[in-house]
Write an enzyme that holds these catalytic residues in place. Structure first.
Site, short mmCIF file in Angstrom:
data_model
loop_
_atom_site.label_atom_id
_atom_site.label_comp_id
_atom_site.label_asym_id
_atom_site.label_seq_id
_atom_site.Cartn_x
_atom_site.Cartn_y
_atom_site.Cartn_z
N GLU A 1 -3.06 10.38 3.14
CA GLU A 1 -4.13 10.76 3.79
C GLU A 1 -4.29 12.21 4.41
O GLU A 1 -2.88 12.90 4.90
CB GLU A 1 -4.31 9.78 5.01
CG GLU A 1 -4.73 8.44 4.94
CD GLU A 1 -4.86 7.66 5.85
OE1 GLU A 1 -5.88 6.95 6.11
OE2 GLU A 1 -3.80 7.30 6.84
N GLU B 1 0.83 -1.23 -0.06
CA GLU B 1 0.07 -0.05 0.13
C GLU B 1 0.97 1.30 -0.02
O GLU B 1 1.92 1.40 0.48
CB GLU B 1 -0.91 0.02 1.22
CG GLU B 1 -1.86 1.10 1.27
CD GLU B 1 -3.02 0.88 2.43
OE1 GLU B 1 -3.41 -0.31 2.59
OE2 GLU B 1 -3.09 1.90 3.27
N ASP C 1 0.35 5.36 0.56
CA ASP C 1 -0.86 6.31 1.25
C ASP C 1 -0.59 7.60 1.13
O ASP C 1 0.33 8.08 1.67
CB ASP C 1 -1.12 5.90 2.67
CG ASP C 1 -1.51 4.63 3.07
OD1 ASP C 1 -2.27 3.93 2.02
OD2 ASP C 1 -1.78 4.19 4.14
#
Length: 286
Positions: free
Chosen positions: A107, A103, A105
């Site tokens: 955010e 993953e 990311d």
């Protein structure tokens, strides 16, 4: 953007998979994404050029890409939740599936009116993360659209904001550091409530009087990528023909990244002695 490193004669893991094809065009949101949850709280407008996610007290919303990617330079323009966005999280990331997923990311953690947003970044390999780096932004991300880029190739993962690199995670497999090289990932994005941790460690809660909250998306671009729309597709991606596949930062970009990390970075897992008293991750020393 980034300058080419020496091109390699082999196709690396792409040849091992043999089922990825160079994306020809980005297309509209109708063509590129499926809205996956939110019961109508996410929608597409302007003939596929604009997508919005909303969050209210009942539910957030989200979407995912139709394609899976194994390496790519993925651009998306976002305009984040305006006003008092405390407790909200706008997530934009790539992820594979399974217990040992990979993953990458972005955010965006909301805050009270007038306070800066926090960009939270992380890299998971084999289901393990704990590689968080956080930044403030040097502009108001709610006033207009800004471009957030994941540039993932066999050499490094580069996180960029409006073309300015803020973080690099290098491929150090030769030194025993896991790197995402083999698991195809989809793109996901969502707007959701996380007031137990998102804003000042959960001290500031969501004010539902400001709902519904809204994040907006434009100008998705995956032209520089290797992707598939079905696991029945068996087409090689000719990585040697694509300079994005073999790029790292040039000297100017390294200077930009140092500026961002010096003036705007607020958390680095590689300096958190309290959290990691046993020692930092191996890549922190490389």
């Amino acid at each position: 953007m980034a300058v080419p490193a020496t091109k390699k004669p082999l196709l690396l893991s792409l040849l091992l998979f043999g089922f990825f094809v160079l994306s020809a065009s980005a297309g509209s949101f109708y063509e590129s994404f499926d809205i996956t949850w939110g019961d109508g709280r996410a929608d597409v407008y302007e003939s596929g050029e604009l997508l919005t996610c909303t969050l209210d007290k009942v539910s957030g919303s989200g979407f995912q890409s139709k394609k899976e990617y194994l390496y790519g330079k993925i651009d998306m323009k976002l305009k984040l939740v305006a006003g008092n966005s405390a407790g909200t999280v706008t997530a934009y990331y790539l992820s594979s599936k399974g217990a040992t997923w990979d993953e990458i990311d972005f955010e965006f953690l909301g805050n009270v009116t007038g306070q800066p947003y926090t960009i939270h970044t992380n890299v998971f390999t084999g289901g393990k993360g704990d590689r968080e780096m956080q930044f403030r932004l040097w502009f108001d991300p709610t006033a207009d659209f800004h471009t957030y880029t994941v540039h993932w190739n066999p050499l490094n993962i580069i996180f960029l904001v409006d073309g300015i690199p803020i973080r690099v995670f290098k491929n150090n497999e030769k030194n025993g550091v896991a790197y995402p090289t083999s698991q195809p990932m989809k793109i996901y994005s969502s707007l959701w409530e996380a007031d137990d941790w998102a804003t000042q460690g959960g001290r500031v809660k969501t004010d539902w009087n400001n709902a519904p909250f809204r994040a907006s998306y434009r100008n998705f671009d995956d032209k520089s990528s290797c992707s598939r729309t079905s696991n029945l597709t068996w087409v090689t991606c000719e990585g040697n023909q694509n300079s994005w596949m073999w790029t790292t930062l040039n000297n100017r970009q390294i200077g930009q990244m140092y500026w961002v990390q010096k003036d705007f970075m607020i958390y680095n897992y590689c300096t958190d002695y309290k959290r990691f008293p046993q020692g930092f991750a191996k890549e922190c020393y490389l």
